[in-house]
Design a protein around this motif. Structure first.
Motif, PDB file in Angstrom:
ATOM      1  N   MET A   1      -7.092  -8.148  -5.893  1.00 12.27           N
ATOM      2  CA  MET A   1      -7.727  -7.780  -4.829  1.00 12.27           C
ATOM      3  C   MET A   1      -6.684  -6.788  -3.854  1.00 12.27           C
ATOM      4  SD  MET A   1      -9.439  -9.878  -1.687  1.00 12.27           S
ATOM      5  CE  MET A   1     -10.197 -10.815  -2.655  1.00 12.27           C
ATOM      6  N   LEU A   2      -6.978  -5.706  -3.341  1.00 11.45           N
ATOM      7  CA  LEU A   2      -6.100  -4.861  -2.537  1.00 11.45           C
ATOM      8  C   LEU A   2      -6.544  -4.623  -1.104  1.00 11.45           C
ATOM      9  CD1 LEU A   2      -5.620  -1.746  -5.146  1.00 11.45           C
ATOM     10  CD2 LEU A   2      -3.958  -3.656  -4.708  1.00 11.45           C
ATOM     11  N   LEU A   3      -5.796  -4.300  -0.039  1.00 15.37           N
ATOM     12  CA  LEU A   3      -6.297  -3.919   1.116  1.00 15.37           C
ATOM     13  C   LEU A   3      -5.855  -2.294   1.126  1.00 15.37           C
ATOM     14  CD1 LEU A   3      -4.901  -6.525   3.623  1.00 15.37           C
ATOM     15  CD2 LEU A   3      -7.025  -6.003   3.007  1.00 15.37           C
ATOM     16  N   THR A   4      -6.655  -1.476   1.718  1.00 15.07           N
ATOM     17  CA  THR A   4      -6.527  -0.111   1.803  1.00 15.07           C
ATOM     18  C   THR A   4      -6.067   0.385   3.293  1.00 15.07           C
ATOM     19  OG1 THR A   4      -8.769   0.699   2.011  1.00 15.07           O
ATOM     20  CG2 THR A   4      -7.673   0.599  -0.214  1.00 15.07           C
ATOM     21  N   LEU A   5      -5.049   0.955   3.300  1.00 13.08           N
ATOM     22  CA  LEU A   5      -4.592   1.439   4.771  1.00 13.08           C
ATOM     23  C   LEU A   5      -4.933   3.057   4.609  1.00 13.08           C
ATOM     24  CD1 LEU A   5      -3.166   0.873   7.532  1.00 13.08           C
ATOM     25  CD2 LEU A   5      -0.896   1.474   5.938  1.00 13.08           C
ATOM     26  N   THR A   6      -5.948   3.192   5.809  1.00 12.66           N
ATOM     27  CA  THR A   6      -5.973   4.495   6.050  1.00 12.66           C
ATOM     28  C   THR A   6      -5.787   5.269   7.272  1.00 12.66           C
ATOM     29  OG1 THR A   6      -8.252   4.026   6.693  1.00 12.66           O
ATOM     30  CG2 THR A   6      -7.813   4.592   4.258  1.00 12.66           C
ATOM     31  N   HIS A   7      -5.253   6.442   7.399  1.00 15.46           N
ATOM     32  CA  HIS A   7      -4.897   7.099   8.445  1.00 15.46           C
ATOM     33  C   HIS A   7      -4.866   8.517   8.500  1.00 15.46           C
ATOM     34  CE1 HIS A   7      -0.611   7.404   8.012  1.00 15.46           C
ATOM     35  NE2 HIS A   7      -0.805   6.169   7.373  1.00 15.46           N
ATOM     36  N   HIS A  10      -2.309  10.363   5.976  1.00 12.48           N
ATOM     37  CA  HIS A  10      -2.261  10.190   4.526  1.00 12.48           C
ATOM     38  C   HIS A  10      -3.880  10.562   3.873  1.00 12.48           C
ATOM     39  CE1 HIS A  10       1.442   8.297   3.989  1.00 12.48           C
ATOM     40  NE2 HIS A  10       1.494   8.092   5.170  1.00 12.48           N
ATOM     41  N   LEU A  11      -4.020  11.611   2.860  1.00 16.18           N
ATOM     42  CA  LEU A  11      -5.194  11.726   2.380  1.00 16.18           C
ATOM     43  C   LEU A  11      -5.538  10.624   1.574  1.00 16.18           C
ATOM     44  CD1 LEU A  11      -4.813  15.459   1.463  1.00 16.18           C
ATOM     45  CD2 LEU A  11      -6.486  14.573   3.108  1.00 16.18           C
ATOM     46  N   THR A  12      -4.685  10.089   0.761  1.00 17.95           N
ATOM     47  CA  THR A  12      -4.997   8.701  -0.230  1.00 17.95           C
ATOM     48  C   THR A  12      -4.507   7.649   0.631  1.00 17.95           C
ATOM     49  OG1 THR A  12      -4.202  10.344  -2.161  1.00 17.95           O
ATOM     50  CG2 THR A  12      -4.320   7.788  -2.405  1.00 17.95           C
ATOM     51  N   PRO A  13      -5.433   6.622   0.530  1.00 17.76           N
ATOM     52  CA  PRO A  13      -5.128   5.428   1.160  1.00 17.76           C
ATOM     53  C   PRO A  13      -4.139   4.636   0.670  1.00 17.76           C
ATOM     54  CG  PRO A  13      -7.566   5.767   0.813  1.00 17.76           C
ATOM     55  CD  PRO A  13      -6.817   6.671   0.207  1.00 17.76           C
ATOM     56  N   ILE A  14      -3.208   4.014   1.596  1.00 21.00           N
ATOM     57  CA  ILE A  14      -2.055   3.354   0.866  1.00 21.00           C
ATOM     58  C   ILE A  14      -2.556   1.917   0.524  1.00 21.00           C
ATOM     59  CG2 ILE A  14       0.109   2.254   1.430  1.00 21.00           C
ATOM     60  CD1 ILE A  14       0.257   4.595   3.552  1.00 21.00           C
ATOM     61  N   GLN A  15      -2.332   1.452  -0.768  1.00 21.18           N
ATOM     62  CA  GLN A  15      -2.835   0.134  -1.311  1.00 21.18           C
ATOM     63  C   GLN A  15      -1.734  -0.799  -0.948  1.00 21.18           C
ATOM     64  OE1 GLN A  15      -4.187   1.206  -5.227  1.00 21.18           O
ATOM     65  NE2 GLN A  15      -6.052   1.640  -4.347  1.00 21.18           N
ATOM     66  N   ILE A  16      -2.140  -2.186  -0.429  1.00 19.85           N
ATOM     67  CA  ILE A  16      -1.523  -3.232  -0.130  1.00 19.85           C
ATOM     68  C   ILE A  16      -1.896  -4.256  -0.824  1.00 19.85           C
ATOM     69  CG2 ILE A  16      -0.626  -4.527   1.712  1.00 19.85           C
ATOM     70  CD1 ILE A  16      -1.305  -2.475   3.591  1.00 19.85           C
ATOM     71  N   PRO A  17      -0.941  -4.864  -1.869  1.00 14.21           N
ATOM     72  CA  PRO A  17      -1.392  -6.170  -2.630  1.00 14.21           C
ATOM     73  C   PRO A  17      -1.776  -7.360  -1.846  1.00 14.21           C
ATOM     74  CG  PRO A  17       0.507  -5.110  -3.488  1.00 14.21           C
ATOM     75  CD  PRO A  17       0.190  -4.325  -2.010  1.00 14.21           C
TER      76      PRO A  17
END
Length: 458
Positions: A1-7, A10-17
């Motif tokens: 499972m990941l969390l995606t950070l969007t703002h 950033h065009l590509t969401p940052i993925q957080i384990p």
């Protein structure tokens, strides 16, 4: 499972384990250069982000530690166990408390005047709370920026709630909606939304992303002169937005909407038209992103056009027997394939309608109905639904994700219709619940019979 950070930076969401225990801990201080709000989403697979999102406020100097527990069964973040520490936690607590207290779904039952007054009171409370914080802690980093940003955010959140929730639920007329925009703090909406500083607000971006949906609901309108200019254009929404917005806001709203259209495009003609809209973008990163996406969708649309043969050997699994088979080996003059998953609410709504279609054509050997489950779906949950709904037609599983990938299915339910030769009849077919479904399928069966007769005569 990941969390995606969007703002917006950033065009590509940052993925957080996320750990096996359902926790995550991340320092966001290095990700941005101005104060802004961002969303955290629970991401389980590439098809859909499930679970609620959590919005947080970050700023360049913050070393904000955010910890929460994720329920691995429901994919929801447990808000009661959310913990924030470090610089920025004061602002986040104000932000979270204001949204939690001031917006309730039950507010749609309020009289219009009271509803608008409550929205405006919420904005005033946010401003007062931040003024008080600034007086107590005048040296708090970015306090003045947050005073402006959070009031802006609350104002646009109120506008979004009014258009997407209250107006829709209470059947307000377009005239009533437009007349009340000044009372919500928008006396000159189209000038106000062109402010690039608004882009740091999560609610402003949410409002932008729903603009076309609000207009399609017929209780909110674009300026008539601009709308009339593009009334007959197949991509009118994109060109209207291009006229209405400017600068950074224009690039963001165009990127949002062109991306959405690309994601939904199933025909080569529309894909080629969308390729042309990419040139409207000025932002280099957005331009590069959309060019790549539009090139891909043209390539994809070319291979799934009506009349094309399915070019891949798509392997599926028979739910009842466990045996694997090739999609092209399914026999039938019309093969109706409905993609679904046990967790998909709209899919479950379609099942009784699919059952009625199957019963309507039960004596017709020329049409085959099949449900194709997604590869990531839980079989136990699916088996219960199959039993409860008495799904007595062909049940398949896209075990290797080949069907989903070939037809690039990114939202379900989704219908694909083939014929017995593996030729694509419709790559985005009519849903079982459509009132025109039987008429549509009868026409396909008539066409198939006519083709067979012509072949026999030859």
């Amino acid at each position: 499972m990941l969390l995606t950070l969007t703002h917006p930076s950033h065009l590509t969401p940052i993925q957080i384990p996320v750990s096996a225990q359902g926790t995550f801990d991340v320092d966001l201080s290095s990700l941005i250069d101005v104060p802004m709000q961002v969303d955290l989403h629970v991401q389980v697979d590439s098809l859909i982000q499930r679970g609620e999102s959590v919005a947080i406020c970050i700023a360049p100097s913050y070393h904000l530690l955010f910890e929460a527990r994720v329920d691995t069964a429901t994919f929801r973040i447990d808000r009661k166990q959310m913990r924030m520490a470090g610089e920025g936690s004061e602002i986040n607590n104000i932000f979270i408390q204001n949204l939690a207290v001031n917006y309730l779904w039950s507010d749609i039952e309020l009289p219009l005047a009271q509803y608008i007054e409550d929205l405006n009171t919420s904005v005033s409370k946010t401003a007062q709370t931040l003024d008080s914080l600034a007086q107590r802690q005048p040296d708090l980093p970015y306090i003045q920026e947050w005073k402006s940003l959070l009031v802006t955010d609350n104002t646009y959140y109120g506008l979004w709630q009014f258009l997407g929730n209250y107006a829709y639920s209470n059947d307000l007329t377009m005239s009533e909606v437009m007349q009340n925009l000044p009372r919500l703090g928008f006396p000159d909406l189209w000038t106000q939304v062109n402010n690039p500083n608004n882009l740091h607000s999560r609610s402003f971006q949410l409002f932008l992303s729903y603009l076309n949906s609000f207009v399609a609901s017929d209780f909110f309108a674009y300026p008539e002169a601009v709308a009339q200019q593009y009334a007959d254009h197949s991509l009118k929404d994109i060109y209207i937005l291009n006229e209405l917005f400017s600068g950074q806001v224009r690039d963001v709203v165009l990127h949002q909407n062109i991306s959405k259209r690309i994601q939904k495009t199933r025909t080569l003609d529309e894909a080629l038209q969308l390729q042309k809209t990419v040139a409207l973008i000025e932002n280099e990163h957005y331009l590069r992103d959309l060019k790549s996406k539009s090139d891909e969708v043209v390539k994809f649309a070319s291979q799934i056009e009506q009349g094309k043969v399915v070019s891949a050997d798509i392997i599926v699994r028979n739910e009842r027997t466990g045996a694997t088979l090739k999609l092209k080996d399914i026999e039938g003059k019309v093969i109706y394939l409905e993609t679904w998953a046990s967790w998909c609410g709209p899919c479950l709504v379609e099942i009784p309608h699919l059952k009625k279609l199957k019963e309507h054509y039960q004596d017709n050997e020329n049409i085959i109905f099949a449900s194709i489950a997604l590869a990531d779906d839980k079989r136990d949950a699916r088996e219960k639904i199959i039993a409860d709904q008495q799904m007595d037609w062909l049940l398949l599983e896209d075990a290797k994700k080949q069907f989903q990938d070939f037809f690039q299915i990114n939202a379900i339910p989704h219908t694909v219709i083939l014929n017995g030769q593996g030729i694509i009849v419709d790559n985005d077919g009519i849903r079982p619940s459509s009132p025109q479904a039987i008429e549509y399928l009868d026409a396909l069966l008539s066409e198939a019979a006519a083709r067979e007769l012509a072949v026999d005569k030859e």
